[in-house]
Design an enzyme around this catalytic site. Sequence first.
Site, mmCIF file in Angstrom:
data_model
loop_
_atom_site.group_PDB
_atom_site.id
_atom_site.type_symbol
_atom_site.label_atom_id
_atom_site.label_comp_id
_atom_site.label_asym_id
_atom_site.label_seq_id
_atom_site.Cartn_x
_atom_site.Cartn_y
_atom_site.Cartn_z
ATOM 1 N N ARG A 14 0.932 -1.348 -0.405
ATOM 2 C CA ARG A 14 0.123 0.085 -0.402
ATOM 3 C C ARG A 14 0.686 1.467 0.035
ATOM 4 O O ARG A 14 0.515 1.962 -0.297
ATOM 5 C CB ARG A 14 -0.903 0.429 0.590
ATOM 6 C CG ARG A 14 -0.270 -0.317 2.546
ATOM 7 C CD ARG A 14 -1.431 -0.320 3.645
ATOM 8 N NE ARG A 14 -0.442 0.285 5.410
ATOM 9 C CZ ARG A 14 0.185 -1.289 5.366
ATOM 10 N NH1 ARG A 14 1.219 -2.137 4.995
ATOM 11 N NH2 ARG A 14 0.754 -0.917 7.039
ATOM 12 N N ASP A 21 -1.723 7.502 9.887
ATOM 13 C CA ASP A 21 -2.571 6.420 10.984
ATOM 14 C C ASP A 21 -3.671 6.093 12.645
ATOM 15 O O ASP A 21 -3.405 5.216 12.499
ATOM 16 C CB ASP A 21 -1.278 5.200 11.111
ATOM 17 C CG ASP A 21 -0.408 4.902 11.853
ATOM 18 O OD1 ASP A 21 -0.027 6.007 12.453
ATOM 19 O OD2 ASP A 21 0.031 3.783 11.944
ATOM 20 N N ASN A 22 -3.261 7.409 13.225
ATOM 21 C CA ASN A 22 -3.605 7.059 14.325
ATOM 22 C C ASN A 22 -4.591 7.984 14.424
ATOM 23 O O ASN A 22 -4.302 9.521 14.441
ATOM 24 C CB ASN A 22 -2.411 6.795 15.497
ATOM 25 C CG ASN A 22 -1.075 7.907 15.111
ATOM 26 O OD1 ASN A 22 -2.085 9.144 16.445
ATOM 27 N ND2 ASN A 22 -0.325 8.434 14.856
ATOM 28 N N CYS A 69 -14.025 22.888 12.228
ATOM 29 C CA CYS A 69 -12.928 22.167 11.492
ATOM 30 C C CYS A 69 -13.225 20.369 11.738
ATOM 31 O O CYS A 69 -14.454 19.967 11.478
ATOM 32 C CB CYS A 69 -12.335 22.070 12.170
ATOM 33 S SG CYS A 69 -11.941 22.272 14.083
ATOM 34 N N CYS A 104 -5.275 0.312 12.511
ATOM 35 C CA CYS A 104 -5.365 -1.049 10.897
ATOM 36 C C CYS A 104 -4.587 -1.882 11.133
ATOM 37 O O CYS A 104 -4.211 -2.818 10.085
ATOM 38 C CB CYS A 104 -4.782 0.190 10.473
ATOM 39 S SG CYS A 104 -2.816 1.038 10.854
ATOM 40 N N CYS A 162 -12.030 25.708 17.165
ATOM 41 C CA CYS A 162 -12.334 26.639 15.893
ATOM 42 C C CYS A 162 -13.908 27.155 17.027
ATOM 43 O O CYS A 162 -14.454 28.537 16.238
ATOM 44 C CB CYS A 162 -12.753 26.343 15.430
ATOM 45 S SG CYS A 162 -13.915 25.889 14.497
#
Lengths: 245, 91
Positions: free
Chosen positions: A47, A104-105, A144, A161, A227
């Site tokens: 990947r 990835d986290n 956001c 993952c 925000c």
Amino acid sequence: MIRSRVRALVVGAGGLGSPAARALARAGVGTIAVADDDVVDLSNLHRQVLHRAADAGRAKVDSAIEALRRIAPTVEAVAIRERLCADNALRLVRGVDVVLDGSDNFATKFLVNDACVLAGVPFVHAGAVRWGGQLLAVAPGAPCYRCLFEELPPPAAGVSCREAGIVGPVVGVVGALQAEAALALLDGTASGTASGNDALSTLLIYDGLSGSFRRVRFARNPGCRVCGDARITALDASNYRESAC
Amino acid sequence: MPTVRIPTSLRKLTQGREEVTAAGATVRDLLTDLEKQHPGLRTRICDDAGALRRFVNVFVRDEDVRFLQNLDTPVKEGDEVSIVPAIAGGR
């Protein structure tokens, strides 16, 4: 914006960051900085398309910038061998024109959002697990990621993952879309993406099993800690603790 | 009955089904019925106090229920309800 003058930061040289950075390079983006602290493993190669088998054991950022230079010899590819954290996030995102989150986290994804909102830098969030992906482009002033997802999941609640697996073509699709969204943000022509003047942002949801896309729109959350009405003014490391995939 | 779209990350609980149906007049009712049909699903969406988890959202006809009536948002025949959790992978 003239592409050759664009400075982009790609967070993560993995499954999302690889296709995203590659697409930016081919699109003529002038400077692409890649931040990652990991090394290439053979198990990544299905990947993480910037890396080759011969790169196993090398720093991902070194492999990535070499690949980007092969693709686009004029690109200024910058290796940042750091993991994004509360201490360096604002320094890394300030001064770039757009940030692409290929981490990835959850901790890093929320951190990228918070740092970019604080710094007023456009960014594109992306995530992918199994056959599913999500994408969100956020211009300064628009609702956001934290307006939509208010807090990090506790480690036990999220699916990593490693546990869930990632389908290579899914991150390929989502990473390419992430680059497309970044270019659209820079051009000010993003379709279905909130600009600073829009009241709504759009989360794009990709389902690789059915090959379908859906969009859900969401408004600014007045209670958003980044925000909203009582927003943060600095990054606190204690808000971004989570183990990586 | 309303249709509920299940995200890929939760389809293990629906035997792989992308769409399921559930009965009820509100989102809260739907979640209760979903739990009966697919045990474990509700706890992935709601916390111990029964409130929506802060990293999961529910959309009714593509409208965020947090800006409607939250779990008391009414649903009717033919409505599409989407469960959208934050996802993190991508490396």
